[in-house]
Write an enzyme that holds these catalytic residues in place. Structure first.
Site, PDB file in Angstrom:
ATOM      1  N   ASP A  14       0.821  -1.226   0.000  1.00 31.31           N
ATOM      2  CA  ASP A  14       0.000   0.000   0.000  1.00 31.31           C
ATOM      3  C   ASP A  14       0.848   1.265   0.000  1.00 31.31           C
ATOM      4  O   ASP A  14       0.424   2.307   0.497  1.00 31.31           O
ATOM      5  CB  ASP A  14      -0.952   0.027   1.206  1.00 31.31           C
ATOM      6  N   LYS A  17       2.448   2.357  -5.180  1.00 29.07           N
ATOM      7  CA  LYS A  17       3.193   1.918  -6.363  1.00 29.07           C
ATOM      8  C   LYS A  17       2.458   2.222  -7.655  1.00 29.07           C
ATOM      9  O   LYS A  17       3.081   2.553  -8.665  1.00 29.07           O
ATOM     10  CB  LYS A  17       3.467   0.406  -6.268  1.00 29.07           C
ATOM     11  N   GLY A  18       1.116   2.100  -7.641  1.00 32.56           N
ATOM     12  CA  GLY A  18       0.350   2.281  -8.867  1.00 32.56           C
ATOM     13  C   GLY A  18       0.565   3.631  -9.502  1.00 32.56           C
ATOM     14  O   GLY A  18       0.796   3.740 -10.711  1.00 32.56           O
ATOM     15  N   ALA A  40      -3.611  -7.702  -4.810  1.00 26.63           N
ATOM     16  CA  ALA A  40      -3.015  -6.369  -4.902  1.00 26.63           C
ATOM     17  C   ALA A  40      -4.091  -5.354  -5.270  1.00 26.63           C
ATOM     18  O   ALA A  40      -5.092  -5.692  -5.891  1.00 26.63           O
ATOM     19  CB  ALA A  40      -1.915  -6.361  -5.958  1.00 26.63           C
ATOM     20  N   GLY A  41      -3.852  -4.104  -4.894  1.00 22.81           N
ATOM     21  CA  GLY A  41      -4.769  -3.035  -5.270  1.00 22.81           C
ATOM     22  C   GLY A  41      -3.991  -1.782  -5.574  1.00 22.81           C
ATOM     23  O   GLY A  41      -3.479  -1.128  -4.668  1.00 22.81           O
ATOM     24  N   HIS A  42      -3.830  -1.467  -6.852  1.00 25.91           N
ATOM     25  CA  HIS A  42      -3.055  -0.294  -7.255  1.00 25.91           C
ATOM     26  C   HIS A  42      -4.011   0.815  -7.693  1.00 25.91           C
ATOM     27  O   HIS A  42      -4.739   0.673  -8.669  1.00 25.91           O
ATOM     28  CB  HIS A  42      -2.080  -0.663  -8.376  1.00 25.91           C
ATOM     29  N   THR A 302      -9.546  -4.770  -0.229  1.00 25.55           N
ATOM     30  CA  THR A 302     -10.470  -5.306   0.770  1.00 25.55           C
ATOM     31  C   THR A 302     -11.320  -4.248   1.444  1.00 25.55           C
ATOM     32  O   THR A 302     -12.350  -4.572   2.035  1.00 25.55           O
ATOM     33  CB  THR A 302      -9.683  -6.043   1.867  1.00 25.55           C
TER      34      THR A 302
END
Length: 431
Positions: A14, A17-18, A40-42, A302
Site C-alpha cells: 500500500d 506503487k500504482g 493487490a490493489g493499485h 479489501t
C-alpha cells in the site's frame, strides 16, 4: 540500449506503487507484473478520475504501452475478465495492449474456498489474507499439481487435471473443514467460457520481454504488495505467498538478473500495515487516527482499515538490503502536514536494553521496542508541490534525514494522488 527498471514496495504494501508506475510508464514501452495476484490493489488518479487495478499492470491507462502479466502471477480468470470489462467500459482498449504468460498458475474457485475456510479455522490467530485464493494457488504450484493458463486452452487436458486436483481439494474441504464440495462441471464450464476470451492475449511473454530489451526499449517491472510481506524475507508467517522482493522479478518474468538496471523502492512518509502481524511503530493514539483519516488508509482491495505508525527506518534499511534498492520514492508526504513533531524509528532495543537488528520472524518482534528520534514538523501545505525548492524547510530536512538513515537517495517525492502531483529529482529511465 533501453533500461529495465523495477518498481516495488519497501514496507508492508500500500505504498503508492500504482501512481508511480503510471508516472514512469511514460518513458517505458512495456510494463510487466511479475508476482502476486488480485490481492493487490493499485490506485491511480488521473485528472481527478480514480481507477483501481488488481491484476492488470498500471501502464494500461497509457496508449501504446504493452502490458504483460508474467509467469510469477497467480491468475484468477474470473477476476481478470471482470477487470478487463470494467476498463473497457471506461473506453480503455485492454485486449490489444495485454499479454498473458501461459505459465501463470490459475486461481480457481476451490482455492478461494480453501483460503476462506482456513482463515475461519484459525480464529484469532488468522494471518489476515484477502481470502482470494492466493496462498492455496501458490501451494498447488509448488506441489506441482496446479493448473496453468496454458491448460485452459486445451479442454480435455484441463478437464483431466481439474478432476484429479478437485478430488484432492474437495476431500480437504469436506472432511477437514466440513465445508460443501466444489462442483466439477461448474468450474469446467466457467473456465472454458473465459478461455476463449483470453486465448488471443496468451503468448510467449519471456521472448516478448527479451525482444523488447534487444530492440533497445525501456521495460518497467511492477511489483505488488511490499518487501516486508515477502515469503522468505518478510515477517513470517504474517506474509504473502510470493517473493515480493527484487529477486522475484527474474523468476516471475523470465528476465535475467544481470539485465535489471535500477530498483526503485516505494515508501510512505510514515508506515502502514493491513491485517495481522508485527508492527513496531504502530500508533493507537490521536496521531495514528490522524494518519489514517488524512491518508485515507483503507485497502483498495479489501476496504479494510490500515494500521498506521511512524516511519520505521530499521525496517526500510532491511528492505534496501534485500532489494539492492537504487533509489527511493517517498509518497504521502502531504499527510504529515500540520504535525508539530514527527517521529522516526532509528533502532530496535530488546527488553534487556540491547540494540538489535531486524528480527527474522514474528516472534522476534515481541521482545523489542522502537527507538525514536523526534524531528520538527511543518505547518505549510505540501499538497501538489512540484519542485523541491517549494517544500517547507522542515519537510526538506525530514527527507534528508530519511536519506541519511537508509543510505539511499530519495529520487521521487509524491505530494498528492494525481500523477502530476510529483517531484521528480531523478527519473530512473532518463538520468
Amino acid at each position: 540500449m533501453g533500461k529495465n527498471v523495477v518498481v516495488l514496495g519497501t514496507q508492508w504494501g500500500d505504498e503508492g506503487k500504482g501512481k508511480v508506475v503510471d508516472l514512469l510508464t511514460e518513458s517505458a514501452a512495456t510494463v510487466v507484473r511479475f508476482q502476486g495476484g488480485h490481492n493487490a490493489g493499485h490506485t491511480l488518479v488521473i485528472d481527478g478520475e480514480k481507477t483501481v487495478l488488481h491484476l492488470i499492470p498500471s501502464g494500461v491507462l497509457r496508449a501504446d504501452k504493452t502490458c504483460v502479466i508474467g509467469n510469477g502471477v497467480v491468475l484468477s480468470p474470473e477476476a481478470l475478465m471482470d477487470e478487463i470489462r470494467e476498463l473497457e467500459a471506461k473506453g480503455v482498449p485492454v485486449r490489444e495492449r495485454l499479454r498473458l504468460s501461459p505459465a501463470c498458475p490459475l486461481i480457481l474457485p476451490y482455492h478461494v474456498r480453501l483460503d476462506q475456510a482456513r482463515e475461519k479455522a484459525r480464529g484469532i490467530a488468522k494471518i489476515g489474507t484477502t481470502g482470494r485464493g492466493i496462498g492455496p494457488a501458490y501451494e498447488d504450484k509448488v506441489a506441482r499439481r496446479g493448473l496453468r493458463l496454458g491448460d485452459m486452452l486445451h479442454r480435455e487436458r484441463f478437464a483431466s487435471k481439474l478432476g484429479e486436483v478437485l478430488d484432492y481439494h474437495n476431500f480437504v474441504l469436506t472432511q477437514y473443514h466440513h465445508e460443501a464440495p466444489v462442483d466439477f462441471q461448474r468450474v469446467l464450464d466457467e473456465a472454458m467460457e473465459i478461455a476463449e476470451e483470453l486465448r488471443p492475449m496468451v503468448c510467449d511473454t519471456v521472448s516478448l520481454v527479451h525482444d523488447t530489451r534487444k530492440a533497445g526499449e525501456n521495460i518497467l517491472f511492477e511489483g505488488a504488495q511490499g518487501s516486508l510481506l515477502d515469503i522468505d524475507h518478510g515477517t513470517y508467517p504474517y506474509v504473502t505467498s510470493s517473493n515480493t522482493t527484487a529477486g522475484g522479478t527474474a523468476t516471475g518474468s523470465g528476465v535475467g538478473p544481470l539485465y535489471l538496471d535500477y530498483v526503485l523502492g516505494i515508501t510512505k512518509a510514515y508506515t502502514t500495515r493491513v491485517g495481522s502481524g508485527p508492527f513496531p511503530t504502530e500508533l493507537f493514539d490521536e496521531f495514528g487516527r490522524h494518519l489514517a483519516e488524512k491518508g485515507h488508509e483503507f485497502g483498495a482491495t479489501t476496504g479494510r482499515a490500515r494500521r498506521c505508525g511512524w516511519f520505521d527506518a530499521v525496517a526500510l534499511r532491511h528492505a534496501v538490503q534485500i532489494n539492492s534498492v537504487s533509489g527511493l520514492c517517498l509518497t504521502k508526504l502531504d499527510v504529515l502536514d500540520g504535525l508539530e513533531n514527527i517521529r522516526v524509528c532509528i533502532g530496535y532495543r530488546s527488553k534487556d536494553g540491547e540494540t538489535i537488528d531486524t528480527p527474522v520472524d514474528s516472534e522476534g518482534y515481541e521482545v523489542i521496542e522502537p527507538l525514536y528520534q523526534d524531528l520538527p514538523g511543518w505547518s505549510e501545505s505540501t499538497l501538489g508541490v512540484k519542485r523541491i525548492e517549494d517544500l517547507p524547510n522542515n519537510a526538506r530536512a525530514y527527507i534528508s534525514f530519511l536519506e541519511e538513515q537508509t543510505g539511499v537517495p530519495i529520487d521521487i517525492i509524491s505530494t498528492g494522488p494525481d500523477r502530476n502531483e510529483t517531484i521528480v529529482l531523478r527519473n530512473p529511465f532518463l538520468d
